[in-house]
Design an enzyme around this catalytic site. Structure first.
Site, PDB file in Angstrom:
ATOM      1  N   SER A 210      27.352  42.102  32.760  1.00 10.62           N
ATOM      2  CA  SER A 210      26.026  42.032  33.376  1.00 10.62           C
ATOM      3  C   SER A 210      25.233  43.298  33.065  1.00 10.62           C
ATOM      4  CB  SER A 210      26.176  41.795  34.884  1.00 10.62           C
ATOM      5  OG  SER A 210      24.942  41.469  35.469  1.00 10.62           O
ATOM      6  N   ASP A 299      25.785  30.020  32.819  1.00  4.04           N
ATOM      7  CA  ASP A 299      25.408  31.300  33.441  1.00  4.04           C
ATOM      8  C   ASP A 299      24.004  31.168  34.043  1.00  4.04           C
ATOM      9  OD1 ASP A 299      24.578  33.984  33.974  1.00  4.04           O
ATOM     10  OD2 ASP A 299      26.077  34.704  32.556  1.00  4.04           O
ATOM     11  N   HIS A 337      28.155  33.300  36.289  1.00  5.42           N
ATOM     12  CA  HIS A 337      27.969  34.665  35.752  1.00  5.42           C
ATOM     13  C   HIS A 337      29.206  35.550  35.899  1.00  5.42           C
ATOM     14  CE1 HIS A 337      25.471  37.915  34.276  1.00  5.42           C
ATOM     15  NE2 HIS A 337      25.715  38.658  35.342  1.00  5.42           N
TER      16      HIS A 337
END
Length: 359
Positions: A210, A299, A337
């Site tokens: 991320s 995602d 995610h």
């Protein structure tokens, strides 16, 4: 008798009129009350929107929290990773710069589980040079190194036979200081040099997730320019560049567009010292380090198309499919995610990538 019946019948409509009138009055009051709450809500929203820049002016820590969400904790004692099942892990603290102490976990390969019991910090440090690959894991925003998906990555790497070094940036977890863009880069660079100094000839691979992907690609480029490159980079749930207002090129803006006046945070004086921090797309145009991109097709934070764009950028620079690979995970698994660590095929992908780097 007929007269009474007629009188009663005639009186019924008359008696019904007050009931209808009362019902209409209740409906009118209900509508009026509903509209009153709508107006109050709109006024409150407008007031908040107008007041936001003034709140941020006098309370800048509010926007800092919105960006990093570093104060979110999992109510665990980070000094005791064994409480979370990491019983071959040591907790330690490193000082990246004056006034900044970083909380770090070092998990050794699973085959060292028995040997690691009761060992000192010195033993763990020396184990980094045992020849097994060492992974530096740079997490995203929110929480600390005890988050379930971060524990999952450490366990996966350990099970394969690799070292996992997981750090909380400044201000996260039990690390001191306050998180800033430049601060995250400084902390990651310090950890890399510390690991490299103890790992001898072992492979050192940087894994960013991320927001951590921005940190990973930034330090990879810096290390490359310093002549001390990482052996490889893995980015998970990464994002590309986005269009930002003229004069702004910020690594985290895309993620927080939904907050009004978010650019206030990025326009602070401290930003001038951090203008060297670039987005993933820009970094991959310079990076020659072997790269693996991990991304789930479902995602919900960083759309899969971003991973494809990053892959194409890296491939055009590296000009070799052996040095850059994109591993896509089917959206039907529901990894979103943070859930790639749950995929049973992930260990093989990592192992194959490491083997290709070691050649």
């Amino acid at each position: 008798m007929r007269r009474r019946v007629d009188e009663t019948a005639a009186s019924k409509p008359t008696e019904g009129k007050p009931v209808k009138r009362e019902s209409a009055t209740v409906q009118t009051k209900t509508r009026s009350s509903w509209w009153m709450w709508v107006k109050r809500g709109l006024i409150a929203l407008c007031t908040l929107y107008v007041a936001t820049p003034f709140i941020l002016q006098f309370f800048p820590s509010v926007i800092q929290y919105l960006v990093y969400k570093h104060a979110v904790t999992y109510f665990v004692d980070l000094r005791r990773p064994c409480d979370l099942g990491l019983n071959h892990t040591v907790n330690m603290y490193l000082t990246s710069e004056a006034g900044v102490t970083l909380g770090v976990w070092h998990t050794v390969p699973e085959q060292k589980w028995k040997e690691a019991q009761g060992k000192s910090l010195q033993w763990y440090e020396q184990s980094l040079g045992d020849g097994s690959p060492v992974f530096i894991y740079l997490h995203g925003n929110t929480g600390n190194r005890a988050a379930p998906h971060r524990l999952g990555v450490a366990n996966v790497l350990s099970a394969i036979g690799y070292h996992a070094v997981v750090m909380d940036y400044r201000g996260f977890g039990d690390s001191t200081g306050k998180p800033t863009k430049g601060g995250l880069i400084t902390d990651a660079l310090y950890l890399y040099h510390w690991v490299r100094a103890h790992s001898k000839d072992s492979l050192v691979i940087i894994w960013g997730h991320s927001i951590g992907t921005v940190v990973a690609t930034n330090i990879a480029v810096k290390l490359q320019e310093q002549g001390n490159p990482a052996d490889a980079v893995i980015i998970e749930g990464a994002f590309t560049n986005i269009k930002t207002p003229k004069g702004q090129s910020e690594p985290f803006t895309w993620y927080y567009w939904r907050f009004p006046y978010i650019q206030y945070y990025f326009s602070q004086d401290s930003n001038e010292a951090n203008n060297h921090i670039l987005l993933n797309g820009e970094n991959l145009k310079k990076m020659t380090t072997p790269l693996m991109i991990l991304h789930s097709k479902d995602d919900h934070i960083a759309p899969f198309r971003m991973a494809e764009e990053l892959y194409n950028t890296a491939k055009s620079v590296l000009k070799s499919e052996d040095k850059v690979r994109l591993v896509a995970f089917d959206g039907s698994h529901g990894y979103l995610h943070n859930g790639l660590y749950r995929d049973p095929a992930l260990p093989n992908y990592i192992r194959e990538f490491v083997q290709s780097v070691a050649k």
